[in-house]
Design a protein around this motif. Structure first.
Motif, PDB file in Angstrom:
ATOM      1  N   VAL A 225      17.005  -5.440   7.807  1.00 21.10           N
ATOM      2  CA  VAL A 225      18.198  -5.809   8.577  1.00 21.10           C
ATOM      3  C   VAL A 225      17.960  -5.580  10.064  1.00 21.10           C
ATOM      4  CG1 VAL A 225      20.609  -5.224   8.991  1.00 21.10           C
ATOM      5  CG2 VAL A 225      19.767  -5.409   6.655  1.00 21.10           C
ATOM      6  N   LEU A 226      17.315  -4.471  10.415  1.00 20.82           N
ATOM      7  CA  LEU A 226      17.060  -4.174  11.821  1.00 20.82           C
ATOM      8  C   LEU A 226      16.122  -5.199  12.452  1.00 20.82           C
ATOM      9  CD1 LEU A 226      17.317  -2.270  14.250  1.00 20.82           C
ATOM     10  CD2 LEU A 226      15.386  -0.959  13.321  1.00 20.82           C
ATOM     11  N   VAL A 227      15.021  -5.501  11.758  1.00 18.40           N
ATOM     12  CA  VAL A 227      14.051  -6.464  12.295  1.00 18.40           C
ATOM     13  C   VAL A 227      14.671  -7.850  12.422  1.00 18.40           C
ATOM     14  CG1 VAL A 227      11.870  -7.627  11.841  1.00 18.40           C
ATOM     15  CG2 VAL A 227      12.052  -5.167  11.493  1.00 18.40           C
ATOM     16  N   GLU A 228      15.375  -8.291  11.408  1.00 15.60           N
ATOM     17  CA  GLU A 228      15.968  -9.633  11.439  1.00 15.60           C
ATOM     18  C   GLU A 228      17.109  -9.713  12.445  1.00 15.60           C
ATOM     19  OE1 GLU A 228      16.990 -10.966   7.566  1.00 15.60           O
ATOM     20  OE2 GLU A 228      14.902 -11.403   7.029  1.00 15.60           O
ATOM     21  N   THR A 229      17.831  -8.624  12.651  1.00 14.50           N
ATOM     22  CA  THR A 229      18.896  -8.633  13.656  1.00 14.50           C
ATOM     23  C   THR A 229      18.320  -8.812  15.054  1.00 14.50           C
ATOM     24  OG1 THR A 229      20.306  -7.217  12.285  1.00 14.50           O
ATOM     25  CG2 THR A 229      20.813  -7.328  14.631  1.00 14.50           C
ATOM     26  N   MET A 230      17.280  -8.064  15.382  1.00 11.83           N
ATOM     27  CA  MET A 230      16.655  -8.195  16.696  1.00 11.83           C
ATOM     28  C   MET A 230      16.052  -9.592  16.873  1.00 11.83           C
ATOM     29  SD  MET A 230      17.391  -5.299  17.925  1.00 11.83           S
ATOM     30  CE  MET A 230      16.468  -5.331  19.445  1.00 11.83           C
ATOM     31  N   ALA A 231      15.409 -10.098  15.814  1.00  7.56           N
ATOM     32  CA  ALA A 231      14.822 -11.438  15.907  1.00  7.56           C
ATOM     33  C   ALA A 231      15.904 -12.506  16.049  1.00  7.56           C
ATOM     34  CB  ALA A 231      13.963 -11.706  14.677  1.00  7.56           C
TER      35      ALA A 231
ATOM     36  N   MET B 246      17.535 -15.475   6.572  1.00  9.96           N
ATOM     37  CA  MET B 246      17.843 -14.197   7.201  1.00  9.96           C
ATOM     38  C   MET B 246      19.040 -13.538   6.521  1.00  9.96           C
ATOM     39  SD  MET B 246      17.395 -14.408  11.306  1.00  9.96           S
ATOM     40  CE  MET B 246      15.789 -14.553  12.067  1.00  9.96           C
ATOM     41  N   GLU B 247      19.163 -12.244   6.766  1.00  6.43           N
ATOM     42  CA  GLU B 247      20.321 -11.520   6.267  1.00  6.43           C
ATOM     43  C   GLU B 247      21.575 -12.017   6.982  1.00  6.43           C
ATOM     44  OE1 GLU B 247      20.703  -9.166   4.004  1.00  6.43           O
ATOM     45  OE2 GLU B 247      18.606  -8.865   3.432  1.00  6.43           O
ATOM     46  N   SER B 248      22.670 -12.106   6.222  1.00  3.08           N
ATOM     47  CA  SER B 248      23.920 -12.614   6.792  1.00  3.08           C
ATOM     48  C   SER B 248      24.437 -11.708   7.902  1.00  3.08           C
ATOM     49  CB  SER B 248      24.972 -12.744   5.681  1.00  3.08           C
ATOM     50  OG  SER B 248      25.177 -11.504   5.040  1.00  3.08           O
ATOM     51  N   ILE B 249      24.237 -10.401   7.769  1.00  5.49           N
ATOM     52  CA  ILE B 249      24.710  -9.488   8.807  1.00  5.49           C
ATOM     53  C   ILE B 249      23.924  -9.683  10.100  1.00  5.49           C
ATOM     54  CG2 ILE B 249      23.160  -7.635   8.019  1.00  5.49           C
ATOM     55  CD1 ILE B 249      25.318  -5.650   8.860  1.00  5.49           C
ATOM     56  N   ALA B 250      22.631 -10.001  10.000  1.00 10.15           N
ATOM     57  CA  ALA B 250      21.823 -10.235  11.198  1.00 10.15           C
ATOM     58  C   ALA B 250      22.283 -11.493  11.924  1.00 10.15           C
ATOM     59  CB  ALA B 250      20.346 -10.346  10.818  1.00 10.15           C
ATOM     60  N   VAL B 251      22.514 -12.564  11.169  1.00  9.41           N
ATOM     61  CA  VAL B 251      22.985 -13.816  11.772  1.00  9.41           C
ATOM     62  C   VAL B 251      24.379 -13.636  12.359  1.00  9.41           C
ATOM     63  CG1 VAL B 251      23.465 -16.244  11.337  1.00  9.41           C
ATOM     64  CG2 VAL B 251      21.545 -15.130  10.194  1.00  9.41           C
ATOM     65  N   GLY B 252      25.231 -12.924  11.649  1.00  7.76           N
ATOM     66  CA  GLY B 252      26.585 -12.696  12.150  1.00  7.76           C
ATOM     67  C   GLY B 252      26.608 -11.896  13.443  1.00  7.76           C
ATOM     68  N   LEU B 253      25.770 -10.868  13.534  1.00  5.50           N
ATOM     69  CA  LEU B 253      25.710 -10.075  14.767  1.00  5.50           C
ATOM     70  C   LEU B 253      25.171 -10.897  15.936  1.00  5.50           C
ATOM     71  CD1 LEU B 253      24.408  -6.635  13.441  1.00  5.50           C
ATOM     72  CD2 LEU B 253      26.672  -7.139  14.375  1.00  5.50           C
ATOM     73  N   ALA B 254      24.167 -11.728  15.669  1.00  4.39           N
ATOM     74  CA  ALA B 254      23.629 -12.572  16.737  1.00  4.39           C
ATOM     75  C   ALA B 254      24.693 -13.539  17.255  1.00  4.39           C
ATOM     76  CB  ALA B 254      22.409 -13.336  16.226  1.00  4.39           C
ATOM     77  N   ALA B 255      25.442 -14.153  16.349  1.00  5.94           N
ATOM     78  CA  ALA B 255      26.506 -15.067  16.769  1.00  5.94           C
ATOM     79  C   ALA B 255      27.615 -14.322  17.510  1.00  5.94           C
ATOM     80  CB  ALA B 255      27.077 -15.786  15.545  1.00  5.94           C
ATOM     81  N   PHE B 256      27.949 -13.124  17.043  1.00  6.22           N
ATOM     82  CA  PHE B 256      29.012 -12.341  17.694  1.00  6.22           C
ATOM     83  C   PHE B 256      28.634 -11.969  19.122  1.00  6.22           C
ATOM     84  CE2 PHE B 256      30.660  -8.081  18.731  1.00  6.22           C
ATOM     85  CZ  PHE B 256      32.020  -8.360  18.749  1.00  6.22           C
ATOM     86  N   PHE B 257      27.404 -11.502  19.324  1.00 10.08           N
ATOM     87  CA  PHE B 257      26.974 -11.110  20.669  1.00 10.08           C
ATOM     88  C   PHE B 257      26.917 -12.312  21.610  1.00 10.08           C
ATOM     89  CE2 PHE B 257      24.807  -7.342  18.541  1.00 10.08           C
ATOM     90  CZ  PHE B 257      25.793  -6.459  18.963  1.00 10.08           C
ATOM     91  N   GLU B 258      26.531 -13.466  21.081  1.00 13.44           N
ATOM     92  CA  GLU B 258      26.492 -14.664  21.917  1.00 13.44           C
ATOM     93  C   GLU B 258      27.904 -15.099  22.313  1.00 13.44           C
ATOM     94  OE1 GLU B 258      24.110 -16.495  23.356  1.00 13.44           O
ATOM     95  OE2 GLU B 258      22.760 -14.873  22.792  1.00 13.44           O
TER      96      GLU B 258
ATOM     97  N   TRP C  57      20.214 -19.038   9.637  1.00 13.48           N
ATOM     98  CA  TRP C  57      20.603 -18.736   8.267  1.00 13.48           C
ATOM     99  C   TRP C  57      19.575 -19.259   7.263  1.00 13.48           C
ATOM    100  CZ3 TRP C  57      25.950 -16.990   8.093  1.00 13.48           C
ATOM    101  CH2 TRP C  57      26.301 -16.415   6.870  1.00 13.48           C
ATOM    102  N   ASP C  58      18.866 -20.304   7.630  1.00 15.14           N
ATOM    103  CA  ASP C  58      17.959 -20.956   6.681  1.00 15.14           C
ATOM    104  C   ASP C  58      16.536 -20.414   6.748  1.00 15.14           C
ATOM    105  OD1 ASP C  58      17.668 -23.287   4.732  1.00 15.14           O
ATOM    106  OD2 ASP C  58      16.093 -23.750   6.187  1.00 15.14           O
ATOM    107  N   ILE C  59      16.117 -19.908   7.910  1.00 16.67           N
ATOM    108  CA  ILE C  59      14.727 -19.486   8.046  1.00 16.67           C
ATOM    109  C   ILE C  59      14.556 -18.040   7.591  1.00 16.67           C
ATOM    110  CG2 ILE C  59      14.331 -21.063   9.966  1.00 16.67           C
ATOM    111  CD1 ILE C  59      14.570 -18.723  11.873  1.00 16.67           C
ATOM    112  N   SER C  60      13.324 -17.674   7.309  1.00 15.59           N
ATOM    113  CA  SER C  60      12.980 -16.309   6.911  1.00 15.59           C
ATOM    114  C   SER C  60      11.767 -15.878   7.720  1.00 15.59           C
ATOM    115  CB  SER C  60      12.680 -16.240   5.414  1.00 15.59           C
ATOM    116  OG  SER C  60      12.302 -14.937   5.031  1.00 15.59           O
ATOM    117  N   ILE C  61      11.911 -14.827   8.500  1.00 12.39           N
ATOM    118  CA  ILE C  61      10.824 -14.370   9.372  1.00 12.39           C
ATOM    119  C   ILE C  61      10.300 -12.999   8.966  1.00 12.39           C
ATOM    120  CG2 ILE C  61      11.723 -15.691  11.326  1.00 12.39           C
ATOM    121  CD1 ILE C  61      12.812 -13.049  12.420  1.00 12.39           C
ATOM    122  N   TYR C  62      10.957 -12.350   8.013  1.00 11.24           N
ATOM    123  CA  TYR C  62      10.507 -11.019   7.604  1.00 11.24           C
ATOM    124  C   TYR C  62       9.271 -11.148   6.725  1.00 11.24           C
ATOM    125  CZ  TYR C  62      10.963  -6.085   6.388  1.00 11.24           C
ATOM    126  OH  TYR C  62      10.745  -4.733   6.241  1.00 11.24           O
TER     127      TYR C  62
END
Length: 205
Positions: free
Chosen positions: A66-72, A1-13, A48-53
């Motif tokens: 980035v939008l799709v991976e962030t939501m996922a 996944m994109e680093s920004i998507a993973v970072g936003l998910a961790a931040f919101f949690e 960080w390791d998986i890819s779903i796009y």
């Protein structure tokens, strides 16, 4: 996944913001929050390791990815922490409470329940984190980063020790050498940027 998507998910949690699944009002259990943070770290490493796009959508702009991976990533993080980990933590806390009741032969809660449940949940979440690190080869990259960092620190300390043992004249000469080296590096990088592909091919020959 994109680093920004993973970072936003961790931040919101970490901030306690949920978008897809409601947070339990009574928390997962009265156990310490350390185990939840460790499980969140394991979830982040897994994301960080998986890819779903889908590959068929790679021709679209990066903003869509980035939008799709962030939501996922947000949804998977909430599913892991709220549904999976909360269920595990409630189960472990309940089993620990029952065992302590049987040992003490009393209906009153044990004064050590908080700490014992914290140790058990931390051990389980730590085991899950270790499994994810081993499965994603993250331990190899962590060891490599630590080794490179330690080598850089030793080299810097050795250079600093050598610099401190020099006299004033030697220090000035060392600084001049470092400045000249930096200028030569900048000139080489600028010349490479300005050179044409034909010139680079000629220089390589």
């Amino acid at each position: 996944m994109e680093s920004i998507a993973v970072g936003l998910a961790a931040f919101f949690e970490l901030m306690g913001c949920q978008f897809f699944l409601p947070q339990p009002k009574d928390r997962c259990s009265p156990a310490p929050d350390l185990a939840s943070w460790i499980f969140l770290a394991a979830t982040v490493c897994l994301l960080w390791d998986i890819s779903i796009y889908p590959r068929r959508f790679m021709h679209m702009g990066r903003a869509w990815r980035v939008l799709v991976e962030t939501m996922a990533a947000i949804f998977i993080a909430e599913l892991g922490t709220i549904v999976i980990w909360c269920g595990i933590e409630r189960f472990l806390y309940g089993v620990t409470d029952e065992i302590l009741h049987l040992i003490r032969n009393s209906c009153r809660p044990s004064p050590y329940l908080y700490w014992i449940s914290g140790l058990i949940t931390t051990f389980v979440s730590g085991a899950f984190l270790y499994f994810v690190l081993r499965a994603t080869d993250s331990i190899y990259y962590i060891n490599k980063f630590v080794l490179e960092l330690w080598t850089t620190i030793k080299l810097s300390l050795r250079m600093l020790r050598c610099y401190m043992t020099m006299n004033t004249r030697g220090r000035r000469q060392a600084l001049k050498v470092c400045q000249l080296t930096g200028k030569m590096t900048n000139r080489r990088s600028s010349s490479r940027r300005c050179s044409t592909p034909k010139e680079e091919e000629y220089n390589s020959d």
